[in-house]
Design a protein around this motif. Sequence first.
Motif, PDB file in Angstrom:
ATOM      1  N   ARG A  53       0.829  -1.205   0.000  1.00  0.00           N
ATOM      2  CA  ARG A  53       0.000   0.000   0.000  1.00  0.00           C
ATOM      3  C   ARG A  53       0.866   1.259   0.000  1.00  0.00           C
ATOM      4  O   ARG A  53       0.650   2.196  -0.797  1.00  0.00           O
ATOM      5  CB  ARG A  53      -0.913  -0.013   1.233  1.00  0.00           C
ATOM      6  N   ILE A  54       1.863   1.286   0.866  1.00  0.00           N
ATOM      7  CA  ILE A  54       2.695   2.483   1.007  1.00  0.00           C
ATOM      8  C   ILE A  54       3.572   2.687  -0.234  1.00  0.00           C
ATOM      9  O   ILE A  54       3.752   3.817  -0.707  1.00  0.00           O
ATOM     10  CB  ILE A  54       3.524   2.387   2.294  1.00  0.00           C
ATOM     11  N   LEU A  55       4.105   1.599  -0.777  1.00  0.00           N
ATOM     12  CA  LEU A  55       4.911   1.732  -1.991  1.00  0.00           C
ATOM     13  C   LEU A  55       4.070   2.207  -3.169  1.00  0.00           C
ATOM     14  O   LEU A  55       4.544   2.989  -4.008  1.00  0.00           O
ATOM     15  CB  LEU A  55       5.577   0.394  -2.330  1.00  0.00           C
ATOM     16  N   ALA A  56       2.830   1.736  -3.255  1.00  0.00           N
ATOM     17  CA  ALA A  56       1.960   2.187  -4.348  1.00  0.00           C
ATOM     18  C   ALA A  56       1.757   3.700  -4.274  1.00  0.00           C
ATOM     19  O   ALA A  56       1.813   4.406  -5.294  1.00  0.00           O
ATOM     20  CB  ALA A  56       0.619   1.466  -4.293  1.00  0.00           C
ATOM     21  N   LEU A  57       1.563   4.207  -3.064  1.00  0.00           N
ATOM     22  CA  LEU A  57       1.422   5.650  -2.901  1.00  0.00           C
ATOM     23  C   LEU A  57       2.733   6.363  -3.221  1.00  0.00           C
ATOM     24  O   LEU A  57       2.745   7.421  -3.866  1.00  0.00           O
ATOM     25  CB  LEU A  57       0.987   5.966  -1.468  1.00  0.00           C
ATOM     26  N   GLY A  58       3.842   5.771  -2.784  1.00  0.00           N
ATOM     27  CA  GLY A  58       5.137   6.387  -3.021  1.00  0.00           C
ATOM     28  C   GLY A  58       5.511   6.427  -4.484  1.00  0.00           C
ATOM     29  O   GLY A  58       6.199   7.352  -4.938  1.00  0.00           O
ATOM     30  N   ARG A  59       5.087   5.433  -5.239  1.00  0.00           N
ATOM     31  CA  ARG A  59       5.384   5.437  -6.678  1.00  0.00           C
ATOM     32  C   ARG A  59       4.591   6.529  -7.398  1.00  0.00           C
ATOM     33  O   ARG A  59       5.053   7.077  -8.404  1.00  0.00           O
ATOM     34  CB  ARG A  59       5.084   4.065  -7.268  1.00  0.00           C
ATOM     35  N   MET A 117      10.926   8.222  -0.362  1.00  0.00           N
ATOM     36  CA  MET A 117       9.970   8.533   0.707  1.00  0.00           C
ATOM     37  C   MET A 117      10.699   9.023   1.959  1.00  0.00           C
ATOM     38  O   MET A 117      10.233   9.952   2.632  1.00  0.00           O
ATOM     39  CB  MET A 117       9.110   7.309   1.012  1.00  0.00           C
ATOM     40  N   MET A 118      11.836   8.395   2.291  1.00  0.00           N
ATOM     41  CA  MET A 118      12.600   8.851   3.445  1.00  0.00           C
ATOM     42  C   MET A 118      13.151  10.256   3.208  1.00  0.00           C
ATOM     43  O   MET A 118      13.312  11.037   4.150  1.00  0.00           O
ATOM     44  CB  MET A 118      13.739   7.875   3.743  1.00  0.00           C
ATOM     45  N   GLU A 119      13.426  10.588   1.967  1.00  0.00           N
ATOM     46  CA  GLU A 119      13.906  11.930   1.632  1.00  0.00           C
ATOM     47  C   GLU A 119      12.874  12.981   2.025  1.00  0.00           C
ATOM     48  O   GLU A 119      13.217  14.093   2.430  1.00  0.00           O
ATOM     49  CB  GLU A 119      14.206  12.005   0.138  1.00  0.00           C
ATOM     50  N   ARG A 120      11.601  12.613   1.924  1.00  0.00           N
ATOM     51  CA  ARG A 120      10.525  13.563   2.198  1.00  0.00           C
ATOM     52  C   ARG A 120       9.900  13.366   3.581  1.00  0.00           C
ATOM     53  O   ARG A 120       8.966  14.080   3.944  1.00  0.00           O
ATOM     54  CB  ARG A 120       9.463  13.458   1.103  1.00  0.00           C
ATOM     55  N   ALA A 121      10.401  12.399   4.319  1.00  0.00           N
ATOM     56  CA  ALA A 121       9.880  12.186   5.678  1.00  0.00           C
ATOM     57  C   ALA A 121      10.344  13.308   6.589  1.00  0.00           C
ATOM     58  O   ALA A 121      11.299  14.035   6.297  1.00  0.00           O
ATOM     59  CB  ALA A 121      10.349  10.836   6.210  1.00  0.00           C
ATOM     60  N   SER A 122       9.703  13.448   7.712  1.00  0.00           N
ATOM     61  CA  SER A 122      10.094  14.491   8.660  1.00  0.00           C
ATOM     62  C   SER A 122      11.424  14.147   9.314  1.00  0.00           C
ATOM     63  O   SER A 122      11.800  12.978   9.447  1.00  0.00           O
ATOM     64  CB  SER A 122       9.021  14.646   9.740  1.00  0.00           C
ATOM     65  N   SER A 125       5.298   9.051   1.792  1.00  0.00           N
ATOM     66  CA  SER A 125       5.920   9.371   3.070  1.00  0.00           C
ATOM     67  C   SER A 125       4.879   9.673   4.128  1.00  0.00           C
ATOM     68  O   SER A 125       5.022   9.281   5.292  1.00  0.00           O
ATOM     69  CB  SER A 125       6.861  10.567   2.892  1.00  0.00           C
ATOM     70  N   ARG A 126       3.791  10.371   3.739  1.00  0.00           N
ATOM     71  CA  ARG A 126       2.730  10.685   4.699  1.00  0.00           C
ATOM     72  C   ARG A 126       2.039   9.418   5.207  1.00  0.00           C
ATOM     73  O   ARG A 126       1.531   9.384   6.326  1.00  0.00           O
ATOM     74  CB  ARG A 126       1.717  11.632   4.060  1.00  0.00           C
ATOM     75  N   ALA A 127       2.030   8.376   4.389  1.00  0.00           N
ATOM     76  CA  ALA A 127       1.474   7.096   4.843  1.00  0.00           C
ATOM     77  C   ALA A 127       2.502   6.285   5.622  1.00  0.00           C
ATOM     78  O   ALA A 127       2.164   5.528   6.541  1.00  0.00           O
ATOM     79  CB  ALA A 127       0.974   6.304   3.637  1.00  0.00           C
ATOM     80  N   LEU A 128       3.759   6.430   5.257  1.00  0.00           N
ATOM     81  CA  LEU A 128       4.827   5.651   5.884  1.00  0.00           C
ATOM     82  C   LEU A 128       4.990   5.994   7.364  1.00  0.00           C
ATOM     83  O   LEU A 128       5.081   5.098   8.213  1.00  0.00           O
ATOM     84  CB  LEU A 128       6.143   5.902   5.137  1.00  0.00           C
ATOM     85  N   GLU A 129       5.036   7.271   7.669  1.00  0.00           N
ATOM     86  CA  GLU A 129       5.363   7.676   9.039  1.00  0.00           C
ATOM     87  C   GLU A 129       4.384   7.134  10.082  1.00  0.00           C
ATOM     88  O   GLU A 129       4.802   6.504  11.061  1.00  0.00           O
ATOM     89  CB  GLU A 129       5.450   9.199   9.127  1.00  0.00           C
TER      90      GLU A 129
END
Length: 825
Positions: free
Chosen positions: A509-515, A557-562, A522-526
């Motif tokens: 799910r998170i990778l699909a959003l990240g792609r 995604m980690m690049e854009r994480a907080s 990233s907003r889903a990952l955190e």
Amino acid sequence: MLGRGLVLGLAVAVLATACLPGGPPVRRAPTPTPAPTPTATPVPVPTRAAPPTLARTPTPVPQPTVIGRSGPVVVVLQTPDPNSEYEVSTRTEGPGPDGSSTITITVRVRPKGAATATPAPARTPSPGTPTPSPTASAAQSQWAQERVAAFVALYRVTSAGQEKLKRLQVRQTRGRPGWYSSEGYRGVTGVGEAQPASVAHELGHAYWGLFPVTGHPELSWEDARTLDESSAMRRLHADLALFMRQLPDAYEPLRERFRRLPDLAPRKDSDLFHFGEAELVGMAGGDLNLLPPTLRKYFDQYLQPGAYGTWERALRWYQDLPPEDRPVVDAYFTVAHFGLGAYGELRAQGLPPFPEEARGVIVREERQRLLDFVEQFDLLVQDDKSLRDSLDVDLGFGFWRGYLNDKLNLYRVHSTALEGSRLPRAQAIAGVLDLFLSLQGAASDERVRRVVERARQDPIALHLLPLLGNRELMAAIAALGDSPPTEVTRKGTGVFVRRLQEQAPQVDRILALGRQEASQGSRALEPYARSLKGRRDDQELFFELLADADLEVAQAMMERASDAFVRELLADLPARARFVTAPARLLRALSVYGAATDDALAQGLAALVKNGSGNPDIDEPFLDDAYTVLAERSRQNPRGVLQVLREARPPLARFLRLHPKEAGAVLSSDPDAALDLLAQADPSRYPLVRQLYEVVHSDPVAASRLLTRLTEQGRHETAEEVLIAVAYDQARSQANPGLPISVARDGIFLRELLLFPGGRWLEAHLPTALERATARTATGELPPDVLEALRRTVRAAANSGLEPRERDTILRLFGNAYQARGLPF
């Protein structure tokens, strides 16, 4: 001949079970991990008979004495002769049609103290050349004898050492591949499989006490309640700590190996003492020449000098090995763990090729390890305790998967080891391993289909399902149905699959959003990753699946994480955070960048150091980028960088080597603060004298200022020891031009001491420095040739480009100081 009874005046006691002696182990080896397997010509493996497992125990008092065991049958001598010694050997045939077995027992009697045959002395070996194997011993089963024989061959143990090893209680921990432990030379040493590195580690723990310490009759292994508290062990620990404090010399590669361990504190349970006790033989490849004089007195009755002569020659030999030979050497000589970056320019000079005899020993042990797996297969898959180590810690699914992959790799190279084997499971296991080998490179869905098809009819394939990848394993379990056979729940496979089934959809799910868009992912990952906090295994699995599925998207995604999330991940999973986060992003989250305030930079650098992975190969790229930030910052504010370093306390040696000019400016900005910083380092890893030695080779001008400041503070002994620390630079730099040292920098260092302050420092301190060095050679703290080595280095340094007047003055001052002690210069 014996059936169920025993004749010839021997009584038989039948035991319900045979087990290892109880008591907690005093040492535990690291969890065994799959070792690389060499491509080598297979050699036959000797067929081993049913092993006896109990040592003879002669006793001078007139009571029944156990002298041997075969399975549940114990042989007891009813009227022991106190003037005789007894050995027993057995051979078991059967069971026959009626279920009985025939046991042939041979008892040998000889006068106590009678001479026994010993192996002939070994010839001068080439690297890895085996020495004669020890003769059979009633103290060990045939399997254990074979493991000890392999150890003797690989490490060239002396004849006296072989005799001692025969009497150790070495036992196979059947069905417990993670159970590697030693209770010392007076207890039981247990190993699960024919793995030379693990056997060597445990025999290393069992070694202490077999020989007195050469030249030290006052030391004993018996004068305390426990071995660890004996005077000899206390001295060994003191000598290990001393070795780490000693000046850079011909044994520096061995020190660097120890420095790669996380914990070098001179404490009973530290890595320094644990690995110093257990792995010096493996670290030196069994070559007495590669052990420093400080430690050689413990091994000179046990090991022989090898063909390397010096560490430089040994490392040349290793680095010149063809690729197919390195894994063979890695199986017993731990050079691969040394960190060989500084030794890249070494090339072999006249050393012999890797000997076929040692290759044969390794190949035999690898083939035997495969047979051990097959022979113990039912125990491994049926006993829940088979995944517990010697301290009863559950090693878990990860160990089981790694263990199975190790056996698949062994089978890839040594499949003929199972051909014609009479072991009950051999051909069935071989068939399943053949299937997995045939599927390498196949599409994932094809691998799952074929393995599931086999698993529906073959329980062995069910047990080996962990050989599939994570996604494949999950698909295979699903294909087997809602209620798969019990076998797949063994070894935590079922539990692991349930964790996979929980984490994989979230990863998808998170990778699909990240792609679609990295910020959205990233907003889903955190929030999801934070929901796993406190469940370390699930955290590890989630990020493992994330990186395996799409590392590029994971890093985006980690690049854009907080920043807060990146810092939390580093604190929770130090290694995994470094895998999924690019160095620049991680450092930015820690405020390790040019525009950060000094306080923020210090806190971020401290967090980076504190949350290390424990593996220098993983951590150093991130530290190197941090050092680049510090170097750039130092050009405008060296004193501020010095304060950052004092608060964060990162390892300085690498900063000094990577950025010598900038590091010198930082240390010169405030000598008192710089000395405090250098003194803060771990004294077991980099004592102050060693830190100052590193400064000599990064900025010799700064080093001279620090040295003179030390004497102004009244710390004369430390300052004078730095003078002696350069002693082996000429020999070391000549042997290995790739080392970050040079006699030219030594020359600049001496010149600066000559010129500042007032030209009197060398003249005032040289005589005392030589006097102290002479005294330390007498106590063994310094090698006996240290002053001769210093003479050669000083002469080379003085002739390395200094002005004639400076050169002549340095040579005159050293010449006068040497002559005053009656030494030539």
